[in-house]
Design an enzyme around this catalytic site. Sequence first.
Site, mmCIF file in Angstrom:
data_model
loop_
_atom_site.group_PDB
_atom_site.id
_atom_site.type_symbol
_atom_site.label_atom_id
_atom_site.label_comp_id
_atom_site.label_asym_id
_atom_site.label_seq_id
_atom_site.Cartn_x
_atom_site.Cartn_y
_atom_site.Cartn_z
ATOM 1 N N GLU A 7 0.800 -1.231 0.000
ATOM 2 C CA GLU A 7 0.000 0.000 0.000
ATOM 3 C C GLU A 7 0.830 1.276 0.000
ATOM 4 O O GLU A 7 0.512 2.228 -0.716
ATOM 5 C CB GLU A 7 -0.932 0.061 1.241
ATOM 6 C CG GLU A 7 -2.127 -0.830 1.166
ATOM 7 C CD GLU A 7 -1.891 -2.101 1.946
ATOM 8 O OE1 GLU A 7 -2.857 -2.645 2.441
ATOM 9 O OE2 GLU A 7 -0.728 -2.552 2.049
ATOM 10 N N ASP A 80 -2.039 -5.301 3.014
ATOM 11 C CA ASP A 80 -2.236 -5.631 4.430
ATOM 12 C C ASP A 80 -3.055 -6.914 4.636
ATOM 13 O O ASP A 80 -3.904 -7.261 3.802
ATOM 14 C CB ASP A 80 -2.943 -4.466 5.135
ATOM 15 C CG ASP A 80 -2.014 -3.277 5.340
ATOM 16 O OD1 ASP A 80 -0.793 -3.462 5.214
ATOM 17 O OD2 ASP A 80 -2.512 -2.173 5.613
ATOM 18 N N ASP A 82 -5.735 -7.930 6.120
ATOM 19 C CA ASP A 82 -7.107 -7.860 6.624
ATOM 20 C C ASP A 82 -8.070 -7.687 5.461
ATOM 21 O O ASP A 82 -7.682 -7.742 4.295
ATOM 22 C CB ASP A 82 -7.259 -6.712 7.638
ATOM 23 C CG ASP A 82 -6.960 -5.348 7.034
ATOM 24 O OD1 ASP A 82 -6.634 -5.277 5.829
ATOM 25 O OD2 ASP A 82 -7.037 -4.340 7.773
ATOM 26 N N GLU A 84 -9.607 -5.049 4.306
ATOM 27 C CA GLU A 84 -9.279 -3.923 3.437
ATOM 28 C C GLU A 84 -8.093 -4.246 2.534
ATOM 29 O O GLU A 84 -8.079 -3.907 1.354
ATOM 30 C CB GLU A 84 -8.966 -2.684 4.284
ATOM 31 C CG GLU A 84 -10.159 -2.095 5.016
ATOM 32 C CD GLU A 84 -11.214 -1.551 4.077
ATOM 33 O OE1 GLU A 84 -10.872 -0.745 3.204
ATOM 34 O OE2 GLU A 84 -12.383 -1.942 4.216
ATOM 35 N N TYR A 296 0.958 -5.959 12.751
ATOM 36 C CA TYR A 296 -0.141 -5.225 12.116
ATOM 37 C C TYR A 296 -1.103 -4.691 13.166
ATOM 38 O O TYR A 296 -1.475 -5.392 14.107
ATOM 39 C CB TYR A 296 -0.873 -6.138 11.136
ATOM 40 C CG TYR A 296 -1.834 -5.383 10.246
ATOM 41 C CD1 TYR A 296 -1.402 -4.306 9.490
ATOM 42 C CD2 TYR A 296 -3.180 -5.753 10.173
ATOM 43 C CE1 TYR A 296 -2.274 -3.600 8.685
ATOM 44 C CE2 TYR A 296 -4.058 -5.063 9.357
ATOM 45 C CZ TYR A 296 -3.602 -3.989 8.626
ATOM 46 O OH TYR A 296 -4.466 -3.294 7.821
ATOM 47 N N ARG A 298 -4.273 -3.397 12.940
ATOM 48 C CA ARG A 298 -5.739 -3.531 12.856
ATOM 49 C C ARG A 298 -6.092 -4.995 13.065
ATOM 50 O O ARG A 298 -5.971 -5.814 12.160
ATOM 51 C CB ARG A 298 -6.251 -3.039 11.499
ATOM 52 C CG ARG A 298 -6.135 -1.539 11.335
ATOM 53 C CD ARG A 298 -6.878 -1.038 10.112
ATOM 54 N NE ARG A 298 -6.774 0.401 9.998
ATOM 55 C CZ ARG A 298 -5.820 1.035 9.314
ATOM 56 N NH1 ARG A 298 -4.899 0.327 8.674
ATOM 57 N NH2 ARG A 298 -5.777 2.341 9.258
ATOM 58 N N HIS A 343 -5.938 -12.063 13.680
ATOM 59 C CA HIS A 343 -4.486 -12.019 13.617
ATOM 60 C C HIS A 343 -3.929 -11.986 15.034
ATOM 61 O O HIS A 343 -4.654 -11.978 16.012
ATOM 62 C CB HIS A 343 -4.030 -10.777 12.852
ATOM 63 C CG HIS A 343 -4.626 -10.678 11.483
ATOM 64 N ND1 HIS A 343 -4.508 -11.671 10.563
ATOM 65 C CD2 HIS A 343 -5.371 -9.703 10.910
ATOM 66 C CE1 HIS A 343 -5.142 -11.314 9.455
ATOM 67 N NE2 HIS A 343 -5.677 -10.115 9.648
#
Length: 871
Positions: A7, A80, A82, A84, A296, A298, A343
Amino acid sequence: MPVVVVESPAKAKTINKYLGDNFTVLASYGHVRDLPAKDGSVDTENEFDMKWEIASDSKKHVKAIADALAKDNELILATDPDREGEAISWHLQEALTKRKSIKKDTPVSRVVFNQITKKAVTDAMANPRQVDMPLVEAYLARRALDYLVGFNLSPVLWRKLPGAKSAGRVQSVTLRIIVEREMEIEAFRNREYWSVKALMATPRGQEFEARLVTLAGKKLDRFDLSNATQAEMAVQAITSRALTVTSVEAKPASRNPSAPFMTSTLQQEASRKFGMGARQTMSTAQRLYEAGHITYMRTDGIDMAPEAVTMARDAIKDRYGAEYVPDAPRIYKNKAKNAQEAHECVRPTDMTKDAPSLKLESDQAKLYDLIWKRTLACQMESARLERTTVEIGSKDEQVGLRATGQVVLFDGFLRVYEEGRDDVVADDDDNRLPQITQGDAMDKRSVTPEQHFTQPPPRYTEATLVKRMEELGIGRPSTYASIVTTIQDREYVRKDGNRLIPEDKGRLVTAFLENYFRKYVGYGFTADLEDQLDKVSAADADYKDVLKRFWRDFSAAIAETADLRITEVLEKINEVLEPHLFPPLEDGGDPRLCPNCEVGRLSMRTARSGGAFIGCSNYPECRYTRPFGPPDPEAEASAIPPDGKLLGEDGGDEIRVFKGRFGPYVQRGAVTEENKKPARQSVPKDWPAEELELERALMLLSLPREIGPHPEDGIMVWSNIGRYGPYLKHAENTSERGGTNANLESLDEVFTVGMNRAVQLLAEKVASRGGRGKAAKPIREMGDHPDLGGAVNIMEGKYGPYVKWEKVNATIPNEVEPADLTMERAVELIEEKLAKSPAKRKAAPKKKAAPTKKPVAKKKPAAKKVAAEKE
């Protein structure tokens, strides 16, 4: 070389360092596609087909990836780990396929890593997979739902509730939480109660505090001492009796560490300890993650990888000793409802590195230190305590007091970290007690009654709001920060200190939605929808079925509002908020009868600014207003409603005081098509706007005040109130830059200062700055410009002498003496300066063109005559 896409450029830089020159690592800069903000982006008539558009600022990033694929025909999506991140990978694959950058023979794989370390990245590269479509479908469902709610509900708000900005699937429910808490606070009526404490001393003279728990042989409840008289009687009962220790009980206790951080608890603790907002916390954590310092950020997960647990235990042993390491690792149960965000916890990637060793920026250092300490603490031994309770009583058992305290026998995890608490109240258990033995006679040093009042529930902070959202199952870790930020950006909520307070427009939106779209701002409905999305991500539900069920009922609710009139909506909101806005009067009268004219009916009105106030239906005959909310007689007299407080009339114009974005101000007349900018003047801080009267408002509107021409140069002298207080100005007009300004001592002087006093203050100001501000005198006057007119002078500057003509200042070369400078050379210097400044060249000559025509015209005939004679 395979093309790896992440990203952010920061993440790309870190990963590139681990992968080396065998890979091309590029950044997508977040989402590359989104739904256009127009009707039809989600086609409800065609299986919820979604029309995506590449954002204008993303096109160059997609092109860069496409160009790289033209050279290296392999794509690795490393966004990432997740929902998103999975969606971004899917968007990239779709967009590049449409560009034909991904061909049939282009290998495309997806890799995920929970931390940006060399081992995590290389392990991920060795275990690629394909894009997880259930995760993508959960994202698609969520994005479609947010679009359908926002795009269809916001226009209803705009049409039916002036000033409202938008509604959202989760933001409106979050707003409701804050509004309901505020209404609880306003409806709260405090209750008085008293307590009695005694300062005791042991036979050895050591003091401690005990509180009264028994009176007249009966255990005291909270409200048993309800007034000062009863409290004083209790004091007499204690002071009139001899007291001894009836029992001393010491019990062992332990405290266990908190679980490691997940997204919500990290946001809460950063708010408690550092005052960081949710958005600031997440952006700081993002930088730590991208630099490879933490996992990470989130996540719903609170479990730790086995190797991380081992690393933490080793770090604890090395730093604090083996006694701080429990016999077995601590296991924390994961709260995630499905695998998509299950996670690891948020933890350091290397437990041996503390914040000082990483040399981070301030915010990053504070947040990393918090994460590091919490992670170590979660694997440390429990704290061992001893809690002591001392009972003290009179021989007749009519009076009993209690003292409590604790001793930390072994600090355990407390040596490193202790979790913060919201809305902390004093706890007697935190006291340390002296050595006390049963049977000891107590010396009463003092007995003190204390008055208390019950307190309303506290307003939410960002931390407690996130905690409440989590409890209700509203939103997900990746959305908490953006939701809390959005309701503030929409001006539905404001922060006062760190507390969240709903604005008028936030209350109105909530009242409207609760009345006409109650189901969709219901906590249970929103949480159930989140559960359905979780089922989609776990491949246990079809996302289009979720959308169909939602849209069927939601579109019907939207259709029902089509014929609503604004007046009808406002009256309905009046009814809904009536218990809050118009509580029953003590005399039993009508709470909605206007107290001013006693004819009109009070109701809520909306202002152009989007705020609200209470006004009389008998307007314009009756101009009674009061602030939005329950009646407050003291506040009513002075409050300024959104449409301004009428102070009176002058020359046919209404004079009102308003609360503006940059502070209160007075205004003459209303804003109309003919008069879009009526006269205004800020109200000084020393004059409370709520107490302003017509006379003073007119004084303000008369500013700036002309004192008169200065006796030395005839230039006007003015008095005015500016950003930094009252002042004098010596200039042609008040808007002119330059001139001389001098401060006045008081506001009153603005309206009373005379010319003598003004001249004195201006002279003192000029003298105090060594002549700065006075018109500089030329060291040599050269005459008028030969072509364009206007005086050409030689001036003494800070950096040496220069030629001045109009607004052009041209430096005189070092080798030329000012006394030797000719007009011809001066004109050349001016021309050279103009050539370097096109704006001055364009503007300067025009100003003197007209006055210089006559002398120039006189020269021309002479020139022609000479020419004729030569012929």
